[in-house]
Design a protein around this motif. Structure first.
Motif, PDB file in Angstrom:
ATOM      1  N   PHE A 116       0.832  -1.208   0.000  1.00 13.83           N
ATOM      2  CA  PHE A 116       0.000   0.000   0.000  1.00 13.83           C
ATOM      3  C   PHE A 116       0.868   1.260   0.000  1.00 13.83           C
ATOM      4  N   ILE A 117       1.876   1.273   0.851  1.00 11.06           N
ATOM      5  CA  ILE A 117       2.768   2.438   0.921  1.00 11.06           C
ATOM      6  C   ILE A 117       3.482   2.628  -0.424  1.00 11.06           C
ATOM      7  N   SER A 118       3.927   1.534  -1.003  1.00 13.42           N
ATOM      8  CA  SER A 118       4.633   1.619  -2.282  1.00 13.42           C
ATOM      9  C   SER A 118       3.753   2.249  -3.359  1.00 13.42           C
ATOM     10  N   ILE A 119       2.545   1.743  -3.517  1.00 14.56           N
ATOM     11  CA  ILE A 119       1.721   2.271  -4.608  1.00 14.56           C
ATOM     12  C   ILE A 119       1.175   3.658  -4.274  1.00 14.56           C
ATOM     13  N   LEU A 120       0.958   3.923  -2.995  1.00 17.66           N
ATOM     14  CA  LEU A 120       0.506   5.261  -2.621  1.00 17.66           C
ATOM     15  C   LEU A 120       1.588   6.290  -2.944  1.00 17.66           C
ATOM     16  N   SER A 121       2.839   5.944  -2.636  1.00 18.91           N
ATOM     17  CA  SER A 121       3.907   6.909  -2.930  1.00 18.91           C
ATOM     18  C   SER A 121       4.104   7.037  -4.443  1.00 18.91           C
ATOM     19  N   PHE A 122       3.848   5.955  -5.175  1.00 22.96           N
ATOM     20  CA  PHE A 122       3.893   6.068  -6.634  1.00 22.96           C
ATOM     21  C   PHE A 122       2.836   7.045  -7.120  1.00 22.96           C
ATOM     22  N   LEU A 123       1.637   6.902  -6.600  1.00 22.74           N
ATOM     23  CA  LEU A 123       0.539   7.808  -6.969  1.00 22.74           C
ATOM     24  C   LEU A 123       0.894   9.263  -6.653  1.00 22.74           C
ATOM     25  N   MET A 124       1.526   9.440  -5.506  1.00 25.28           N
ATOM     26  CA  MET A 124       1.826  10.811  -5.062  1.00 25.28           C
ATOM     27  C   MET A 124       2.863  11.509  -5.946  1.00 25.28           C
ATOM     28  N   ILE A 125       3.628  10.723  -6.711  1.00 22.33           N
ATOM     29  CA  ILE A 125       4.580  11.324  -7.652  1.00 22.33           C
ATOM     30  C   ILE A 125       3.837  12.231  -8.621  1.00 22.33           C
ATOM     31  N   PHE A 126       2.593  11.847  -8.965  1.00 24.64           N
ATOM     32  CA  PHE A 126       1.850  12.562  -9.999  1.00 24.64           C
ATOM     33  C   PHE A 126       0.913  13.625  -9.436  1.00 24.64           C
ATOM     34  N   VAL A 238     -11.149   5.061  13.757  1.00 28.35           N
ATOM     35  CA  VAL A 238     -10.243   5.125  14.906  1.00 28.35           C
ATOM     36  C   VAL A 238     -10.426   3.890  15.785  1.00 28.35           C
ATOM     37  N   VAL A 239     -11.672   3.576  16.102  1.00 24.24           N
ATOM     38  CA  VAL A 239     -11.931   2.442  16.991  1.00 24.24           C
ATOM     39  C   VAL A 239     -11.456   1.135  16.342  1.00 24.24           C
ATOM     40  N   PHE A 240     -11.830   0.937  15.088  1.00 25.45           N
ATOM     41  CA  PHE A 240     -11.474  -0.312  14.398  1.00 25.45           C
ATOM     42  C   PHE A 240      -9.958  -0.525  14.386  1.00 25.45           C
ATOM     43  N   HIS A 241      -9.241   0.511  13.964  1.00 21.79           N
ATOM     44  CA  HIS A 241      -7.799   0.316  13.818  1.00 21.79           C
ATOM     45  C   HIS A 241      -7.093   0.197  15.158  1.00 21.79           C
ATOM     46  N   LEU A 242      -7.638   0.873  16.182  1.00 23.62           N
ATOM     47  CA  LEU A 242      -6.986   0.724  17.478  1.00 23.62           C
ATOM     48  C   LEU A 242      -7.270  -0.645  18.074  1.00 23.62           C
ATOM     49  N   VAL A 243      -8.458  -1.173  17.823  1.00 20.63           N
ATOM     50  CA  VAL A 243      -8.737  -2.535  18.295  1.00 20.63           C
ATOM     51  C   VAL A 243      -7.794  -3.528  17.608  1.00 20.63           C
ATOM     52  N   THR A 244      -7.609  -3.365  16.308  1.00 18.83           N
ATOM     53  CA  THR A 244      -6.683  -4.282  15.623  1.00 18.83           C
ATOM     54  C   THR A 244      -5.258  -4.094  16.148  1.00 18.83           C
ATOM     55  N   ARG A 245      -4.922  -2.855  16.489  1.00 22.85           N
ATOM     56  CA  ARG A 245      -3.583  -2.590  17.030  1.00 22.85           C
ATOM     57  C   ARG A 245      -3.382  -3.326  18.356  1.00 22.85           C
ATOM     58  N   ILE A 246      -4.453  -3.373  19.162  1.00 23.52           N
ATOM     59  CA  ILE A 246      -4.356  -4.022  20.468  1.00 23.52           C
ATOM     60  C   ILE A 246      -4.289  -5.543  20.305  1.00 23.52           C
ATOM     61  N   LEU A 247      -5.059  -6.055  19.358  1.00 26.51           N
ATOM     62  CA  LEU A 247      -5.178  -7.507  19.231  1.00 26.51           C
ATOM     63  C   LEU A 247      -4.028  -8.144  18.452  1.00 26.51           C
ATOM     64  N   PHE A 248      -3.486  -7.416  17.496  1.00 24.47           N
ATOM     65  CA  PHE A 248      -2.499  -8.040  16.609  1.00 24.47           C
ATOM     66  C   PHE A 248      -1.255  -7.175  16.482  1.00 24.47           C
ATOM     67  N   PRO A 249      -0.121  -7.805  16.198  1.00 23.83           N
ATOM     68  CA  PRO A 249       1.104  -7.032  16.030  1.00 23.83           C
ATOM     69  C   PRO A 249       1.171  -6.421  14.629  1.00 23.83           C
ATOM     70  N   ILE A 250       0.588  -5.252  14.441  1.00 21.47           N
ATOM     71  CA  ILE A 250       0.590  -4.708  13.092  1.00 21.47           C
ATOM     72  C   ILE A 250       1.274  -3.359  13.000  1.00 21.47           C
ATOM     73  N   GLY A 251       2.127  -3.076  13.986  1.00 21.31           N
ATOM     74  CA  GLY A 251       3.025  -1.936  13.855  1.00 21.31           C
ATOM     75  C   GLY A 251       2.349  -0.597  13.627  1.00 21.31           C
ATOM     76  N   MET A 252       2.879   0.157  12.669  1.00 21.81           N
ATOM     77  CA  MET A 252       2.444   1.539  12.433  1.00 21.81           C
ATOM     78  C   MET A 252       1.151   1.627  11.625  1.00 21.81           C
ATOM     79  N   PHE A 253       0.771   0.547  10.994  1.00 20.00           N
ATOM     80  CA  PHE A 253      -0.292   0.615  10.001  1.00 20.00           C
ATOM     81  C   PHE A 253      -1.598   1.237  10.502  1.00 20.00           C
ATOM     82  N   PRO A 254      -2.097   0.869  11.691  1.00 23.43           N
ATOM     83  CA  PRO A 254      -3.352   1.469  12.151  1.00 23.43           C
ATOM     84  C   PRO A 254      -3.285   2.994  12.172  1.00 23.43           C
ATOM     85  N   TYR A 255      -2.149   3.506  12.642  1.00 22.66           N
ATOM     86  CA  TYR A 255      -2.028   4.969  12.727  1.00 22.66           C
ATOM     87  C   TYR A 255      -2.002   5.597  11.337  1.00 22.66           C
ATOM     88  N   ILE A 256      -1.318   4.924  10.417  1.00 20.93           N
ATOM     89  CA  ILE A 256      -1.250   5.443   9.049  1.00 20.93           C
ATOM     90  C   ILE A 256      -2.659   5.513   8.447  1.00 20.93           C
TER      91      ILE A 256
END
Lengths: 454, 372
Positions: A116-126, A238-256
């Motif tokens: 996701f980060i890769s293609i998003l940054s590709f998109l942002m080039i344009f 906010v709630v969904f991603h923070l719950v996933t952050r608590i339950l699973f090791p998914i690093g920075m992604f929820p905040y992004i």
């Protein structure tokens, strides 16, 4: 229709949402790189291993020993430049290239988030993300615009919406909805969470999480797009991603994802955020509010729109490529990656490779730990393209050590979503007789169950 | 701006609560499998009694060694050898518990790294200067060194006794023998007293679900022991499964005629008993992997994994009846039977490492990277 489209292309809106997005994106990426370094993952994942798994066609992308740190430094610095909007075009291209290079070095670490980060940054080039509230705009008032074409902002919304929507429909399958798998395995193992721990043992909770997760992913893009439900939708994000952050090791992604969702709001919010930043850093925001509107020259616009159209066409089609392969997708994983299939499987395997001398019939087993890290071994044991690449590596390695007439076989057991493990690769097949390609892998044994769904 | 502030606030509270989650202590509920009870059963009824039992054998070993050093007679040698064989056998009941002190001091490596480096041992004895605490001396001490010193120096007892009596360096041989025995006993007492003092409570209360939790750690160690020490060490390497050539010189207790199979069977029995939560030296059982899997099964309605694993353990034991009492002989004369043993063991590697760990949601590696 055509008229409506060209009218849409001519429509302009405030550049502030894109500027805020650029700033948060750059900062998040910078922090992600720091965090990656801080955990010692550069060393552990890209320098220590002696063998790296390549994406098909990208075998030339390898870690550069100690110089790998340099790639991360470049990546982190370019993220900061992006945040500041300083030499933006160069910075975002550098970021896209360095980040993507890192991701291509070893597919062991593949995550949908990274793609996701890769293609998003590709998109942002344009996109003219430096038109407003950036160092570039400050230095060159001629290139500064308060308003930019609406499609520039909408293209980011579209990408985020695609990610959510596909993640949602991927969850429409019998394992996820009817068996609550793999959540039924994962959730009870978090028994020690305060408040939630005991609840996570209940079967209805597993089903609730499965169904609500599916519905959330499918519906959230629309709730964010529709103004009356937007604030509610953001609270859900906010709630969904923070719950996933608590339950699973998914690093920075929820905040992004939380920060990215801000782009769906009207410019008023973004002006307030920028006002707040201006107060904090004593920046004269008024200098950017020049009332100027950015228009593309027709040829240039045509080019950018064409690139973006092609880009989105690929994004929309890519997740369906699995239909070109026979067999159960979760089992074969042919067409599984780059398709927003997130958290769908609990898959584990064990692969015992056997090196045979075709002439004498003499054989021996391979100790995987001689060549792979535990993480690589774990990823390898459940994915056919990894197994094939590793088999060829072993063939070459033992040939170099003086063995001849080598055949490579594997006894490989895989368990998927709580089913009992079964043989995965045909143990009678000499893997050296097969080469990696986009064609279906004939050495896979069939899956002895069915998973219905998309 | 209002909802922005609210979301930032939410973000912080959730982040903080999630950071704390790993440290929260034990909590039990009837819906939850009681991990504290599991850990208590492991510690109080299996691990500590096993170490207590083993430690009594290592003290006996040290005492018998002393007696032999005082009076290197044939009778004392036979006594000592008997003590060594018993202690080696009992070692198999504690070898799989590589957590806590045992892990910290590399207990397993110091007590049972084989094959022994014969040349190095001879050289250390001749020179009289050695430090058994160095990791480089793993293969110069422990039970494999005793195996050499008590059985491997000569073919006949008389020849062995010569090394401790008439040999020009006899006293050096006696010293080395004494040092090896004492070190086995010292390390064992150290591990035992750690369990008896602070570590037991620390272990039992560490019910966290993270990869530092006691269940997670011991389970990883259990599976690793089974795969690496039992399957690979005792059977796989001597059978040449990883080289293509049988290697009789790598058999455990290779100089002790007929001991190798007993060691294998003891280790096998220990692993199965632990799986079933069977108390040490008793027929009672308590909370175990078997119960844990059966509990999860009622939640998930999946295959009866614990029965599959137990019947495979039985199949392994059944196959072992075909094995020669002495693995050196087995490997030299009919290695295929040894490879059959390896194949049977292998089937349970898959069930334990793939199916059981998946069911328990325990990850097999310690790489703590992000997931999807």
């Amino acid at each position: 229709m055509k008229k409506a489209f060209s009218a849409y292309l001519n429509k302009n809106s405030e550049a502030a949402p894109l500027a805020v997005f650029r700033i948060f994106f750059g900062i998040m990426m910078f922090l992600s790189v720091i965090r990656f370094w801080w955990h010692g993952w550069i060393e552990k994942l890209y320098i220590t291993p002696q063998f790296f798994f390549s994406y098909y066609g990208f075998e030339w992308v390898k870690p550069l020993g100690e110089f790998t740190y340099l790639i991360f430094i470049i990546c982190g610095l370019s993220a900061l430049f992006v945040a500041a909007g300083f030499k933006y075009r160069l910075a975002i291209i550098t970021f896209f290239l360095s980040f993507t290079y890192i991701e291509l070095m070893d597919k062991t670490t593949y995550l949908n988030h990274y793609f996701f980060i890769s293609i998003l940054s590709f998109l942002m080039i344009f996109l003219p993300a430096n038109a407003y509230y950036s160092v570039d705009a400050w230095q060159k008032p001629k290139r500064a615009f308060q308003k930019i074409p609406s499609w520039c902002i909408d293209s980011i919304k579209l990408l985020i919406a695609t990610v959510y929507f596909y993640a949602g429909i991927a969850k429409i399958n019998s394992d996820w909805l009817l068996e609550a798998m793999p959540l039924k395995i994962w959730l009870p193992s978090r028994y020690d969470l305060p408040l939630l721990g005991d609840l996570l043992q209940q079967e209805w909770v597993h089903y609730f999480f499965s169904w609500s997760g599916m519905l959330y992913d499918i519906v959230i893009p629309f709730l964010l797009l529709y103004k009356p439900t937007r604030v509610f939708a953001f609270v859900l994000v906010v709630v969904f991603h923070l719950v996933t952050r608590i339950l699973f090791p998914i690093g920075m992604f929820p905040y992004i994802m939380i920060v990215s969702a801000l782009i769906f709001f009207d410019a008023g919010l973004h002006h307030r955020i920028l006002n707040f930043l201006s107060g904090l850093f004593k920046i004269a925001k008024g200098r950017f509010d020049n009332g100027r509107e950015k228009y593309y020259r027709p040829v240039r616009r045509k080019l950018v729109i064409s690139v973006l159209s092609l880009f989105f066409l690929i994004q929309v089609l890519l997740p369906w490529r699995y239909l070109l392969y026979p067999g159960e997708l979760f089992w074969t994983e042919e067409g599984f990656r780059f398709s927003w299939r997130v958290m769908l499987m609990e898959k584990a395997g064990y692969a015992q490779f056997k090196i045979v001398n075709q002439e004498s019939g003499k054989w021996f087993y391979v100790k995987n730990s001689d060549f792979l890290t535990p993480f690589q071994e774990k990823q390898m044991a459940t994915q056919p393209d990894f197994i094939l690449e590793y088999a060829h590596f072993l063939g070459k390695h033992y040939k170099k050590k003086g063995h001849s007439n080598i055949q490579v076989f594997v006894e490989n057991h895989v368990a998927l979503n709580g089913r009992k493990s079964t043989l995965y690769i045909d143990p009678e097949v000499n893997l050296l007789e097969h080469c990696d390609s986009f064609k279906t892998k004939t050495f896979l044994l069939p899956f002895h169950d069915t998973i219905k769904g998309l | 701006m209002k909802y922005f502030k609210v979301s930032i606030l939410l973000l912080f509270t959730f982040t903080l609560s999630s950071c704390n989650s790993d440290d929260e202590g034990k909590k039990t509920d009837k819906d939850n499998f009681d991990r504290a009870a599991l850990l208590e059963n492991w510690a109080d009824n299996i691990i500590i009694p096993s170490y207590e039992n083993f430690a009594s054998y290592t003290s006996d070993l040290e005492a018998k060694t002393e007696a032999f050093v005082q009076d290197p007679s044939e009778a004392a040698l036979i006594d000592l050898r008997e003590s060594y064989e018993e202690a080696y056998l009992q070692y198999q009941t504690v070898a799989l518990f590589g957590v806590g002190k045992a892990e910290a001091i590399n207990f397993r490596m110091f007590l049972n790294t084989y094959p022994v480096d014969e040349a190095a041992v001879q050289e250390k004895i001749e020179s009289g200067s050695y430090n058994l605490e160095l990791p480089s001396s793993y293969d110069e001490q422990g039970f494999p060194a005793l195996d050499l010193l008590l059985n491997g120096l000569a073919a006949e007892d008389a020849g062995i006794l010569d090394f401790y009596t008439t040999h020009s360096n006899a006293s050096a041989y006696l010293n080395y023998l004494q040092d090896v025995s004492s070190r086995i006993n010292d390390l064992t007492q150290e591990v035992l007293s750690d369990w008896q003092n602070s570590f037991r409570d620390q272990f039992v209360s560490n019910t966290a679900s993270s990869n530092t939790g006691a269940v997670d750690r011991l389970t990883n160690d259990y599976v690793m022991y089974y795969e690496k020490y039992l399957r690979t060490g005792k059977i796989g390497i001597p059978a040449g499964a990883f080289t293509g050539n049988p290697m009789p010189e790598t058999v455990e207790a290779k100089y002790s005629n007929g001991l190798s199979k007993d060691l294998y069977l003891k280790a096998l029995e220990t692993v199965q008993n632990f799986f079933n939560g069977k108390h040490f030296d008793s027929n009672e059982t308590g909370p175990s992997y078997k119960q844990y899997l059966d509990h999860l099964n009622t939640v998930k309605n999946s295959t009866d994994l614990s029965s599959l694993i137990n019947s495979q353990f039985n199949a392994i034991a059944q196959q072992a009846t075909n094995l020669n009492d002495d693995f050196v002989e087995q490997v030299k004369t009919e290695n295929t039977v040894m490879l059959q043993a390896f194949n049977e063991l292998q089937k349970n590697v898959v069930l334990l490492k793939v199916d059981m760990l998946q069911a328990l949601a325990i990850s097999v590696d310690y790489v703590d990277t992000d997931g999807d």
